[in-house]
Design a protein around this motif. Sequence first.
Motif, PDB file in Angstrom:
ATOM      1  N   GLU A 491       0.812  -1.203   0.000  1.00  0.00           N
ATOM      2  CA  GLU A 491       0.000   0.000   0.000  1.00  0.00           C
ATOM      3  C   GLU A 491       0.857   1.269   0.000  1.00  0.00           C
ATOM      4  O   GLU A 491       0.360   2.361  -0.283  1.00  0.00           O
ATOM      5  CB  GLU A 491      -0.909   0.010   1.239  1.00  0.00           C
ATOM      6  N   ARG A 492       2.137   1.112   0.334  1.00  0.00           N
ATOM      7  CA  ARG A 492       3.036   2.271   0.371  1.00  0.00           C
ATOM      8  C   ARG A 492       4.332   1.918  -0.359  1.00  0.00           C
ATOM      9  O   ARG A 492       5.390   1.812   0.243  1.00  0.00           O
ATOM     10  CB  ARG A 492       3.333   2.677   1.819  1.00  0.00           C
ATOM     11  N   PRO A 493       4.267   1.716  -1.649  1.00  0.00           N
ATOM     12  CA  PRO A 493       5.466   1.286  -2.392  1.00  0.00           C
ATOM     13  C   PRO A 493       6.522   2.376  -2.413  1.00  0.00           C
ATOM     14  O   PRO A 493       6.232   3.556  -2.588  1.00  0.00           O
ATOM     15  CB  PRO A 493       4.920   1.007  -3.789  1.00  0.00           C
ATOM     16  N   ARG A 494       7.780   1.963  -2.223  1.00  0.00           N
ATOM     17  CA  ARG A 494       8.891   2.908  -2.271  1.00  0.00           C
ATOM     18  C   ARG A 494       9.211   3.337  -3.685  1.00  0.00           C
ATOM     19  O   ARG A 494       9.669   4.438  -3.932  1.00  0.00           O
ATOM     20  CB  ARG A 494      10.134   2.267  -1.654  1.00  0.00           C
ATOM     21  N   LEU A 495       9.000   2.464  -4.649  1.00  0.00           N
ATOM     22  CA  LEU A 495       9.339   2.754  -6.031  1.00  0.00           C
ATOM     23  C   LEU A 495       8.196   2.278  -6.910  1.00  0.00           C
ATOM     24  O   LEU A 495       7.741   1.149  -6.788  1.00  0.00           O
ATOM     25  CB  LEU A 495      10.631   2.032  -6.431  1.00  0.00           C
ATOM     26  N   VAL A 496       7.737   3.143  -7.774  1.00  0.00           N
ATOM     27  CA  VAL A 496       6.623   2.795  -8.652  1.00  0.00           C
ATOM     28  C   VAL A 496       7.087   2.892 -10.087  1.00  0.00           C
ATOM     29  O   VAL A 496       7.463   3.964 -10.566  1.00  0.00           O
ATOM     30  CB  VAL A 496       5.423   3.738  -8.415  1.00  0.00           C
ATOM     31  N   GLY A 497       7.105   1.746 -10.782  1.00  0.00           N
ATOM     32  CA  GLY A 497       7.310   1.739 -12.212  1.00  0.00           C
ATOM     33  C   GLY A 497       8.713   1.997 -12.685  1.00  0.00           C
ATOM     34  O   GLY A 497       8.911   2.360 -13.839  1.00  0.00           O
ATOM     35  N   TYR A 498       9.749   1.819 -11.846  1.00  0.00           N
ATOM     36  CA  TYR A 498      11.110   1.991 -12.354  1.00  0.00           C
ATOM     37  C   TYR A 498      11.467   0.795 -13.215  1.00  0.00           C
ATOM     38  O   TYR A 498      11.601  -0.334 -12.734  1.00  0.00           O
ATOM     39  CB  TYR A 498      12.114   2.130 -11.210  1.00  0.00           C
ATOM     40  N   ASN A 499      11.619   1.023 -14.516  1.00  0.00           N
ATOM     41  CA  ASN A 499      11.949  -0.044 -15.468  1.00  0.00           C
ATOM     42  C   ASN A 499      10.979  -1.213 -15.343  1.00  0.00           C
ATOM     43  O   ASN A 499      11.325  -2.374 -15.512  1.00  0.00           O
ATOM     44  CB  ASN A 499      13.381  -0.527 -15.246  1.00  0.00           C
ATOM     45  N   GLN A 500       9.755  -0.904 -15.032  1.00  0.00           N
ATOM     46  CA  GLN A 500       8.693  -1.895 -14.832  1.00  0.00           C
ATOM     47  C   GLN A 500       8.992  -2.877 -13.690  1.00  0.00           C
ATOM     48  O   GLN A 500       8.366  -3.931 -13.605  1.00  0.00           O
ATOM     49  CB  GLN A 500       8.408  -2.683 -16.131  1.00  0.00           C
ATOM     50  N   GLN A 501       9.929  -2.558 -12.803  1.00  0.00           N
ATOM     51  CA  GLN A 501      10.248  -3.461 -11.700  1.00  0.00           C
ATOM     52  C   GLN A 501       9.739  -2.866 -10.393  1.00  0.00           C
ATOM     53  O   GLN A 501      10.121  -1.761 -10.023  1.00  0.00           O
ATOM     54  CB  GLN A 501      11.752  -3.687 -11.596  1.00  0.00           C
ATOM     55  N   ASN A 502       8.877  -3.584  -9.734  1.00  0.00           N
ATOM     56  CA  ASN A 502       8.324  -3.136  -8.471  1.00  0.00           C
ATOM     57  C   ASN A 502       8.603  -4.167  -7.378  1.00  0.00           C
ATOM     58  O   ASN A 502       8.743  -5.355  -7.635  1.00  0.00           O
ATOM     59  CB  ASN A 502       6.820  -2.894  -8.593  1.00  0.00           C
ATOM     60  N   LEU A 503       8.656  -3.679  -6.161  1.00  0.00           N
ATOM     61  CA  LEU A 503       9.103  -4.499  -5.045  1.00  0.00           C
ATOM     62  C   LEU A 503       7.946  -5.250  -4.407  1.00  0.00           C
ATOM     63  O   LEU A 503       6.823  -4.753  -4.320  1.00  0.00           O
ATOM     64  CB  LEU A 503       9.780  -3.594  -4.005  1.00  0.00           C
ATOM     65  N   ARG A 504       8.224  -6.471  -3.950  1.00  0.00           N
ATOM     66  CA  ARG A 504       7.289  -7.263  -3.159  1.00  0.00           C
ATOM     67  C   ARG A 504       8.035  -7.792  -1.930  1.00  0.00           C
ATOM     68  O   ARG A 504       9.257  -7.932  -1.947  1.00  0.00           O
ATOM     69  CB  ARG A 504       6.752  -8.451  -3.954  1.00  0.00           C
ATOM     70  N   PRO A 505       7.315  -8.117  -0.871  1.00  0.00           N
ATOM     71  CA  PRO A 505       7.972  -8.731   0.299  1.00  0.00           C
ATOM     72  C   PRO A 505       8.590 -10.077  -0.091  1.00  0.00           C
ATOM     73  O   PRO A 505       8.102 -10.786  -0.963  1.00  0.00           O
ATOM     74  CB  PRO A 505       6.819  -8.911   1.297  1.00  0.00           C
ATOM     75  N   TYR A 506       9.683 -10.402   0.601  1.00  0.00           N
ATOM     76  CA  TYR A 506      10.402 -11.644   0.287  1.00  0.00           C
ATOM     77  C   TYR A 506      11.116 -12.124   1.546  1.00  0.00           C
ATOM     78  O   TYR A 506      11.887 -11.388   2.155  1.00  0.00           O
ATOM     79  CB  TYR A 506      11.396 -11.407  -0.847  1.00  0.00           C
ATOM     80  N   SER A 507      10.853 -13.366   1.943  1.00  0.00           N
ATOM     81  CA  SER A 507      11.435 -13.914   3.169  1.00  0.00           C
ATOM     82  C   SER A 507      12.700 -14.699   2.871  1.00  0.00           C
ATOM     83  O   SER A 507      12.812 -15.372   1.842  1.00  0.00           O
ATOM     84  CB  SER A 507      10.424 -14.830   3.865  1.00  0.00           C
ATOM     85  N   PHE A 508      13.667 -14.626   3.803  1.00  0.00           N
ATOM     86  CA  PHE A 508      14.908 -15.388   3.691  1.00  0.00           C
ATOM     87  C   PHE A 508      14.804 -16.772   4.336  1.00  0.00           C
ATOM     88  O   PHE A 508      15.737 -17.568   4.237  1.00  0.00           O
ATOM     89  CB  PHE A 508      16.056 -14.645   4.373  1.00  0.00           C
ATOM     90  N   GLU A 509      13.699 -17.044   4.995  1.00  0.00           N
ATOM     91  CA  GLU A 509      13.618 -18.215   5.859  1.00  0.00           C
ATOM     92  C   GLU A 509      13.748 -19.540   5.112  1.00  0.00           C
ATOM     93  O   GLU A 509      14.182 -20.539   5.683  1.00  0.00           O
ATOM     94  CB  GLU A 509      12.303 -18.184   6.640  1.00  0.00           C
ATOM     95  N   HIS A 510      13.385 -19.556   3.831  1.00  0.00           N
ATOM     96  CA  HIS A 510      13.399 -20.823   3.101  1.00  0.00           C
ATOM     97  C   HIS A 510      14.571 -20.929   2.127  1.00  0.00           C
ATOM     98  O   HIS A 510      14.604 -21.844   1.295  1.00  0.00           O
ATOM     99  CB  HIS A 510      12.076 -20.994   2.346  1.00  0.00           C
ATOM    100  N   ILE A 511      15.515 -20.010   2.227  1.00  0.00           N
ATOM    101  CA  ILE A 511      16.688 -20.081   1.368  1.00  0.00           C
ATOM    102  C   ILE A 511      17.578 -21.236   1.835  1.00  0.00           C
ATOM    103  O   ILE A 511      17.844 -21.378   3.035  1.00  0.00           O
ATOM    104  CB  ILE A 511      17.466 -18.749   1.413  1.00  0.00           C
ATOM    105  N   PRO A 512      18.066 -22.077   0.931  1.00  0.00           N
ATOM    106  CA  PRO A 512      18.925 -23.198   1.345  1.00  0.00           C
ATOM    107  C   PRO A 512      20.217 -22.699   1.992  1.00  0.00           C
ATOM    108  O   PRO A 512      20.649 -21.558   1.787  1.00  0.00           O
ATOM    109  CB  PRO A 512      19.220 -23.920   0.021  1.00  0.00           C
ATOM    110  N   SER A 513      20.822 -23.543   2.757  1.00  0.00           N
ATOM    111  CA  SER A 513      22.116 -23.236   3.363  1.00  0.00           C
ATOM    112  C   SER A 513      23.237 -23.624   2.400  1.00  0.00           C
ATOM    113  O   SER A 513      23.034 -24.382   1.459  1.00  0.00           O
ATOM    114  CB  SER A 513      22.284 -23.968   4.695  1.00  0.00           C
TER     115      SER A 513
END
Length: 912
Positions: A491-513
């Motif tokens: 609801e409060r995006p830091r960047l809107v439409g830069y090179n058509q790339q927009n941010l979404r939340p992303y968790s590190f918890e499931h990244i392999p070791s």
Amino acid sequence: MKKELMVSVFCSMAVMVNAQERFYGTVKDEQGLPLPFASVTSLTTNISYMTDRSGNFDFDVQTHDSIRIKVAYLGKQTLNRSYTTKQSKERQTIVLRELSLTLDEVNILPDVNNNGHSNSSIHIDKQAIDQLQAFSLVDVMNALPGKKTLPLDLNSLSTLTLRGGGLSNPVFDLNNSQGIAIVIDDMRISNDANLQTRGLARGGLNGSTLTSNGYRDSYFGNQNAKSYDTPFQGIDLRDIPVNNIEKIEVIQGIAPARYGEVTNGAVIIDRQAGKSPYVASFNINGGSTNSSLSKGFLLSPKWGALNSSTNWTYSNADPKDKVKSFHRYTQSLMWTNVFGKIKNTLSLDYSGRNDNSRQDPDDATLRTSKFTNNTFSLNNRMGIQIGKQWMKNLQVNSSISLGKQKSYASYAVNRGLTPIAYLDTTGIYEGKYVYLSTMTEELIIGKPVNASVNLSANGYVQLGSVSHNLSYGTRFNYSNNGGQGVVSDPERPRLVGYNQQNLRPYSFEHIPSAKNWSLYLEDQFDLTLGRRIVSNNLGVRYDVQNGYGTVQPRFNSRLQWNQRWTFTGALGIATKAPSLAQLYPGPTFIDYDLITASAGGIDPSLYLLYTDKIQIDNSRIKPSKSFQVEFGVERKSLWVNSSMYAYYKKNSDGFYAMNNLRRYELPQYTVWLNQTTNKFEYASTGETLVTGGFIDHQLTNGLASESYGFEWYLSTPKIPVIATSFSLNTSYNYTKAKSALNDAFTPETKTYLNDNRYIKTLYYEPLLLSTKSLMSKLNTVTHFSRIGFVINLSLDINIMGENQTLSSQDPIAYLDDNIRYYTLTADEAKGAPFNTLVKQTKDSKTENTPFVYTTMNMGFEKEIRKNFRINMRVYNLLDLRPYKLITLDNGVERIFNPNTKPSLTIGTTIKF
């Protein structure tokens, strides 16, 4: 007959072991009191021992060998001693003097000698560290040959590069620093679990971390936007205090096989344990202060010694506005004990760092940022004297570090009615309109975990007349990160439409070791060629990094021609594993607007878009690699000692983020407002819009460079008449490389092809990059031992600096308006219309240092009764600030002004 032949063959190949004896010694201070827990290293076998509570030590020696040992103790002068076979039969007493400016000799400069792990190792001892008045390891590394002396700056991230840094593309420096191992107490400080990034696939290696000024400045070219996270490079040296460091060894050449992850060198840091008085120090420089307190306690006979060290550092970038600040706090506890033939050292360390940028009253966007890094580490080193031929000593080292990292940035946004995307799936869907007038925030939370276990042993083998001192072992490294990851409010995006790339939340918890392991074997031996001795360290290392196995031979050799001349040679291969941030980047979301309709407010409004969720797979990236050859010559004389080392280094399979081509055929719609429902409705027109381009990034092993250079050192002993010694070191480096990406160029006007298509983007051969540097450092050290006073004058002489970027002239490929990529043949490139799109010479760029310039620095240190010292160090003593307006080859003008205003550091040290 067959049996006798087998016995004969076996005897000819058997290991012949000479009779062994024990070498006994006692380490005492100047008052004759024993020094327990002193470090005693056999330079013959490279095995370290520790004195017991009575200051005694003993170890096995070969009867025909002379004995060479190095003895070190906290706050004492390190001694090297040699003993003949006859002397080794009696107990030897070694007296260590307290480190003091009243000693006849003090060493306050980085020194090159042959007692290191590499032929060209640079050593910096405790006296040199103290004289530099270093707030962190940054200030110590700036004293290295070839490094420019800089004023104190704790408000900028600082990593180290060695032999090959400085190319105009910063990604080369990221790789260089990532391949430098920082080793503290035999354990490498790992940055492999650092995930403080929005995702490599989104912004590449150099554009995906948060910056002090937020999104807009970092993406749109504000040079004041700084990042304080290091997910794709080496350790931030500001995090390492130096008050409890006894010795530093910098390996720029070929490291022994025991050290891994050293494609570009290593910094080996030793901290000593033992009894010591309270030592309090305080340094101030402008808005920066640094204070520390340390003490070594001798506990009861059964409980050994405990060392405590505390450091607190605070800095304001500008004391007048106090907007940007840096705060670091570290606490170290080290417990040491000896249990018969077992010595054990347990270290507990905590480090907390906070880079904070407050709101500037003059900034209408109300930008703020905060970068914190808190780490707790536990390290245990256990040495066991076994006494067997193949296992004289067994070393068991284990460590674990737990961290919590936060990167935060915010600023006020007032865009009014704005369409936003919020789903994290691929497809066409309806977004929504919001009034975007708020304080937007972004937060990245990481919890890196790094663990390591190292088993190593030393042995001895006699083959004929050659004694082989063996070292072998295995290591296992583990990296993981279970942090919350990228936290973002749709609801409060830091960047809107830069090179058509927009941010979404992303968790590190499931990244392999990541799990890497290694084996190594070293053989240290001397060969006698007539009257000459060749000392060798031959080793091989096998690493399994990210599933790839690599064999890494290492070799350092020294030929002592006579008492004056020595010739050295070395070669080696080393690798560096990719980090978690490089292996497992977060997803990239590509958003394309299909319908944006509004009647002036949220209701009615319609926002239809297409989202492509791209999850890049970098999991099969190979480790980067380096190959280095080094030759040296050393000469000792009564008046001048000289050493010169020439090297060639080739780095390959470096980490680089290549762009991926994405082509989209998106449906087109007609839209109208239904007057009855007061809602927007839409229907497909049956037409499509083709769009896309090179948008997201994927990691490849596409970086390579070659470096040539030499390092020349000259030094004199102290001249008694003037109580002064002189030294001059000169460093030259030439590095060349080719950019991993084709050079892209967008024509200013549309250039059409025969079939009515037009050229959207042209591509040329990758840019050729090169850098040259030639620099000398002249030092004078005036030492009056009777009154405990030292003056150091240093002069940085910057002789040459050049950065060159060469662009090819003929295009090799193009992207058309239909988002199709075509490669050109040589004939096509010379035909119309491409022959009119040849690059001009001005598209290449050369930046030269326009003149030789110098920086004079001065430091002095006065000791009073060995318990109190006052220090002062001045950068740019004479306020030399030459400048010149220069014009680059491409017509760009800029002011060359290399020196900053003088900087003064004042400090005191008290022992009690």
